[in-house]
Design a protein around this motif. Structure first.
Motif, PDB file in Angstrom:
ATOM      1  N   THR A  17     -41.473 -34.106  72.145  1.00 42.56           N
ATOM      2  CA  THR A  17     -42.703 -34.221  71.377  1.00 42.56           C
ATOM      3  C   THR A  17     -42.866 -32.959  70.549  1.00 42.56           C
ATOM      4  OG1 THR A  17     -43.672 -35.489  73.177  1.00 42.56           O
ATOM      5  CG2 THR A  17     -45.169 -34.595  71.526  1.00 42.56           C
ATOM      6  N   SER A  18     -43.061 -33.135  69.256  1.00 45.13           N
ATOM      7  CA  SER A  18     -43.249 -31.962  68.406  1.00 45.13           C
ATOM      8  C   SER A  18     -44.595 -32.067  67.704  1.00 45.13           C
ATOM      9  CB  SER A  18     -42.119 -31.847  67.375  1.00 45.13           C
ATOM     10  OG  SER A  18     -42.196 -32.920  66.472  1.00 45.13           O
ATOM     11  N   THR A  19     -45.200 -30.908  67.537  1.00 45.99           N
ATOM     12  CA  THR A  19     -46.470 -30.850  66.817  1.00 45.99           C
ATOM     13  C   THR A  19     -46.306 -29.915  65.635  1.00 45.99           C
ATOM     14  OG1 THR A  19     -47.256 -29.026  68.174  1.00 45.99           O
ATOM     15  CG2 THR A  19     -47.827 -31.244  68.900  1.00 45.99           C
ATOM     16  N   SER A  20     -47.051 -30.160  64.607  1.00 45.92           N
ATOM     17  CA  SER A  20     -46.997 -29.286  63.445  1.00 45.92           C
ATOM     18  C   SER A  20     -48.416 -28.856  63.087  1.00 45.92           C
ATOM     19  CB  SER A  20     -46.346 -29.995  62.257  1.00 45.92           C
ATOM     20  OG  SER A  20     -47.139 -31.096  61.865  1.00 45.92           O
ATOM     21  N   THR A  21     -48.507 -27.646  62.627  1.00 46.67           N
ATOM     22  CA  THR A  21     -49.792 -27.104  62.217  1.00 46.67           C
ATOM     23  C   THR A  21     -49.813 -27.049  60.701  1.00 46.67           C
ATOM     24  OG1 THR A  21     -49.879 -25.771  64.208  1.00 46.67           O
ATOM     25  CG2 THR A  21     -51.351 -25.147  62.416  1.00 46.67           C
ATOM     26  N   SER A  22     -50.822 -27.620  60.121  1.00 41.90           N
ATOM     27  CA  SER A  22     -50.936 -27.558  58.665  1.00 41.90           C
ATOM     28  C   SER A  22     -52.095 -26.637  58.305  1.00 41.90           C
ATOM     29  CB  SER A  22     -51.157 -28.949  58.077  1.00 41.90           C
ATOM     30  OG  SER A  22     -52.384 -29.471  58.531  1.00 41.90           O
TER      31      SER A  22
END
Length: 115
Positions: A17-22
């Motif tokens: 599971t990967s998360t990205s911060t924008s």
């Protein structure tokens, strides 16, 4: 992770599971920052620095070294806090998100507390 066995063969399944911060990098005015605790603290700091500067400048002790030192520190705090307030009000901090702002501010506070 689940291990399944089919006729003597083991199969391993891994889920990643990967998360990205924008970061929103557009410059915009946000007056709601003034109603947050950090915004209110910055306003209080600016007002107190300005009051201290004016009171020392108008006193009969304004020519002493300690009064000049106090005024120098008060004006540094006034301008530094004012610039930070503007940077946060217009979300310029988010535009320059690669700069570690919290480390800069905490380092400045640590240096001023040592003196």
């Amino acid at each position: 992770m689940a291990e399944l066995s089919y006729g003597g063969h083991n199969t391993t399944t891994t889920t990643v599971t990967s998360t990205s911060t924008s970061v929103q990098t557009d410059i915009r005015f946000d007056d709601t920052y003034l109603r947050t605790v950090p915004g209110l603290l910055k306003i209080i700091q600016i007002v107190l620095n300005l009051i201290g500067f004016i009171l020392i400048s108008m006193s009969m002790y304004s020519m002493y070294f300690r009064a000049n030192f106090f005024n120098t520190v008060a004006m540094f705090g006034f301008w530094f806090t004012g610039i930070l307030l503007v940077l946060y009000l217009f979300h310029i901090i988010e535009k320059l998100y690669k700069i570690p702002w919290l480390k800069i501010v905490s380092t400045t506070v640590q240096i001023s507390l040592r003196d």
